[in-house]
Motif scaffolding. Structure first.
Motif, mmCIF file in Angstrom:
data_model
loop_
_atom_site.group_PDB
_atom_site.id
_atom_site.type_symbol
_atom_site.label_atom_id
_atom_site.label_comp_id
_atom_site.label_asym_id
_atom_site.label_seq_id
_atom_site.Cartn_x
_atom_site.Cartn_y
_atom_site.Cartn_z
ATOM 1 N N ARG A 361 1.174 -1.208 0.148
ATOM 2 C CA ARG A 361 0.028 -0.385 0.508
ATOM 3 C C ARG A 361 1.258 1.189 -0.290
ATOM 4 O O ARG A 361 0.208 2.386 -0.437
ATOM 5 C CB ARG A 361 -1.059 0.028 1.131
ATOM 6 N N TRP A 362 2.299 1.368 1.038
ATOM 7 C CA TRP A 362 2.892 2.414 1.012
ATOM 8 C C TRP A 362 3.436 3.059 -0.272
ATOM 9 O O TRP A 362 3.846 4.213 -0.323
ATOM 10 C CB TRP A 362 3.610 2.305 1.990
ATOM 11 N N ILE A 363 3.562 1.923 -1.576
ATOM 12 C CA ILE A 363 4.027 2.539 -2.772
ATOM 13 C C ILE A 363 3.407 3.173 -3.738
ATOM 14 O O ILE A 363 3.212 3.562 -4.769
ATOM 15 C CB ILE A 363 5.238 1.883 -3.509
ATOM 16 N N ALA A 364 1.846 3.227 -3.526
ATOM 17 C CA ALA A 364 0.823 3.616 -4.347
ATOM 18 C C ALA A 364 0.684 4.489 -5.067
ATOM 19 O O ALA A 364 0.737 4.553 -6.370
ATOM 20 C CB ALA A 364 -0.583 4.211 -3.001
ATOM 21 N N PRO A 365 1.519 6.010 -4.728
ATOM 22 C CA PRO A 365 2.162 7.079 -5.478
ATOM 23 C C PRO A 365 3.477 6.883 -6.866
ATOM 24 O O PRO A 365 3.115 6.471 -7.833
ATOM 25 C CB PRO A 365 2.357 8.244 -4.826
ATOM 26 N N LEU A 366 4.206 5.829 -5.906
ATOM 27 C CA LEU A 366 4.827 5.419 -7.272
ATOM 28 C C LEU A 366 4.358 4.240 -8.060
ATOM 29 O O LEU A 366 4.373 4.198 -9.088
ATOM 30 C CB LEU A 366 6.104 4.380 -6.714
ATOM 31 N N MET A 367 3.370 3.662 -7.694
ATOM 32 C CA MET A 367 2.694 2.497 -8.513
ATOM 33 C C MET A 367 2.097 3.518 -9.675
ATOM 34 O O MET A 367 1.817 2.266 -10.355
ATOM 35 C CB MET A 367 1.914 1.560 -7.564
ATOM 36 N N LYS A 368 1.464 4.040 -9.480
ATOM 37 C CA LYS A 368 0.252 4.855 -10.447
ATOM 38 C C LYS A 368 1.498 5.448 -11.325
ATOM 39 O O LYS A 368 1.401 5.439 -12.560
ATOM 40 C CB LYS A 368 -0.121 6.078 -9.529
ATOM 41 N N ILE A 369 2.836 5.872 -11.324
ATOM 42 C CA ILE A 369 3.929 6.207 -12.128
ATOM 43 C C ILE A 369 3.868 4.911 -12.744
ATOM 44 O O ILE A 369 4.293 5.252 -13.987
ATOM 45 C CB ILE A 369 4.892 6.977 -11.783
ATOM 46 N N PHE A 370 4.584 3.843 -12.272
ATOM 47 C CA PHE A 370 4.933 2.755 -13.509
ATOM 48 C C PHE A 370 3.375 1.903 -13.842
ATOM 49 O O PHE A 370 4.035 1.808 -15.033
ATOM 50 C CB PHE A 370 4.960 1.357 -11.535
ATOM 51 N N ILE A 371 2.539 2.351 -13.236
ATOM 52 C CA ILE A 371 1.616 2.123 -14.474
ATOM 53 C C ILE A 371 1.468 2.789 -15.290
ATOM 54 O O ILE A 371 0.786 1.968 -16.387
ATOM 55 C CB ILE A 371 0.251 1.953 -13.857
ATOM 56 N N TYR A 372 1.185 3.836 -15.558
ATOM 57 C CA TYR A 372 1.352 4.870 -16.737
ATOM 58 C C TYR A 372 3.126 4.411 -17.185
ATOM 59 O O TYR A 372 2.440 4.599 -18.633
ATOM 60 C CB TYR A 372 1.505 6.537 -15.662
ATOM 61 N N GLY A 373 3.714 5.032 -16.606
ATOM 62 C CA GLY A 373 4.978 4.003 -17.842
ATOM 63 C C GLY A 373 5.028 3.069 -18.785
ATOM 64 O O GLY A 373 4.958 3.036 -19.510
ATOM 65 N N GLU A 374 3.977 1.655 -17.742
ATOM 66 C CA GLU A 374 4.154 0.302 -18.794
ATOM 67 C C GLU A 374 3.326 0.365 -19.545
ATOM 68 O O GLU A 374 4.103 0.030 -20.489
ATOM 69 C CB GLU A 374 3.905 -0.722 -17.179
ATOM 70 N N SER A 375 2.088 1.495 -19.168
ATOM 71 C CA SER A 375 0.742 1.057 -20.042
ATOM 72 C C SER A 375 1.754 2.254 -21.391
ATOM 73 O O SER A 375 1.664 1.730 -22.870
ATOM 74 C CB SER A 375 -0.333 2.372 -19.859
#
Length: 459
Positions: A361-375
């Protein structure tokens, strides 16, 4: 709760004049900030984008957010068939497990219709949370069990005449207006599993072939992980071309080297290159009892300003059969996360691809960047797939040896009874002819009726 809210509303009304404008601004800023924080940490990111105006039908017929047009989309697919040499195309539906529906989309006591793999299916969940998959059409008068059908015990009930079909074997066990059930009253029952929030169907051209275990290679999602979002794309290509990317080592630096935000927006803003992605990849098949698995390994780093190496990631994963890839990403920046890719053939040369993302849960902000980049990175591949053709015997360089290995490994998912492309496309082609015939008849009869009506009026 209502009286508590009313109390504060009355208090605010009576003291509104005493409240300064600064306090209102602070309160508004705090509310917006709290909403933003909640979105960052608790709202999954869903990425859906229409990349091609030739996009085709959805997996679920009820989903039509991007404007599904059966006539236009079918003609577009047939146009692509004309470009390709049909003899070069492998069978459209390889044997294996396919994820066809998210578990959250099917509630207990609910039935729905899914179209995929050239089949129309009804999926229903009992009150005891057991999922069954049957052929969609009732053998009585052809009603779709997944559209308006209801669930009772472990059965689905036809909406037309209330025939009841058992989920365990597809047999009709009751007709409310009859004292007996006609012999042979059944629909095909499909083998299914529910793993990690997805419903899977076992598809195999050889009816006697038993499915391999799906849960072990997929593994369990760590209890400390939460779902952070997914992306969803529809791609016009053969299913084999998508997982082949993992074995196509040369394409990583050819397509994915540029910064993931590098594109038309960056060029318009005249921004300098912040850096570039660098990849090392390895793909290898397994043998023996686990021959349906292959291993994928990636090493990534980002070279910032051409000088500093950062955002290092080590990616290891498994290719499970023709349609599932489970990746584990280890990064000093993101920590450990899991990405699962599902590919489902809807029709020949039409694939639905979903990536789901899990992490702490704590890396949620970084995960949104990761999902954006992977997409964005995946969209680069889609722009190639949507406009390429499949070569059965491509000319390969010696560095492309892993592609040859991949194709040999993937061939195990075709068998002697696999439906050929010519068979699958003939069904679509004759469907169009029949639709055109019906339209002609309707227009013709309408014209005759209008002429007779006009003649009757004027006479």
């Amino acid at each position: 709760m209502a009286s508590y809210s009313l109390f504060w509303m009355l208090l605010l009304k009576n003291n509104w004049k005493l409240i300064s404008n600064d306090f209102v601004i602070y309160l508004w800023t705090l509310a917006v900030t709290l909403i933003r924080i909640y979105w960052i940490f608790f709202v999954p990111l869903v990425w859906k984008k229409d990349l091609d105006n030739e996009k085709c039908s959805f997996l679920r017929k009820t989903e039509n957010a991007v404007g599904y047009n059966p006539k236009r989309d079918t003609i577009n697919r047939l146009r692509k068939f004309k470009i390709q040499k049909i003899i070069e195309l492998p069978p459209p539906y390889p044997n294996g497990w396919y994820g066809i529906l998210k578990s959250s989309q099917l509630k207990a006591g609910e039935a729905t219709c899914v179209s995929c793999l050239g089949e129309d299916l009804v999926i229903f969940r009992t009150k005891k949370n057991i999922v069954f998959i049957l052929d969609a059409y009732c053998p009585h008068l052809g009603a779709n069990l997944g559209i308006g059908g209801s669930v009772a015990d472990d059965c689905v009930i036809c909406p037309f005449h209330q025939w009841k079909f058992r989920g365990t074997d597809g047999l009709c066990i009751n007709i409310p207006y009859s004292t007996s059930v006609p012999k042979g009253s059944k629909v095909k029952k499909w083998i299914s599993q529910e793993v990690d929030g997805f419903i899977f169907i076992w598809y195999h051209a050889e009816q006697t072939e038993l499915p391999w275990d799906l849960r072990v290679p997929m593994g369990e999602i760590d209890d400390a992980f939460v779902y952070h979002g997914h992306n969803e794309f529809y791609i016009n290509c053969h299913i084999q071309e998508i997982p082949e990317n993992g074995a196509d080592i040369a394409h990583f630096n050819a397509i994915h080297k540029k910064n993931f935000i590098n594109g038309s927006w960056v060029q318009k803003k005249r921004l300098f290159g912040l850096g570039s992605h660098h990849w090392k990849a390895r793909w290898s098949p397994l043998v023996g009892k686990l021959k349906y698995l292959a291993e994928v390994n990636l090493n990534h780093y980002f070279k910032l300003f051409g000088k500093f190496d950062c955002f290092r990631m080590e990616v290891s994963g498994k290719q499970i059969g023709p349609s599932i890839v489970c990746l584990e990403v280890n990064s000093y920046t993101f920590g450990k996360i899991k990405v699962v890719q599902y590919i489902t053939p809807i029709e020949p040369l039409l694939q639905k691809v979903v990536h789901e993302f899990y992490g702490p849960r704590w890396i949620a902000p970084l995960m949104k960047i990761f999902i954006y980049g992977e997409s964005l990175m995946f969209e680069r591949d889609i722009s190639i797939w949507n406009h390429k053709v499949f070569h059965r015997n491509p000319i390969l360089a010696k560095e492309d040896a892993s592609i040859k290995k991949f194709r040999l490994w993937f061939s195990q998912f075709y068998s002697s009874n696999s439906k050929l492309y010519s068979e699958a496309t003939n069904i679509v082609f004759f469907g169009i002819l029949y639709w055109k015939f019906l339209r002609t008849q309707i227009v013709s009869r309408t014209s005759v009726a209008l002429r007779l009506t006009a003649k009757w009026i004027w006479c």
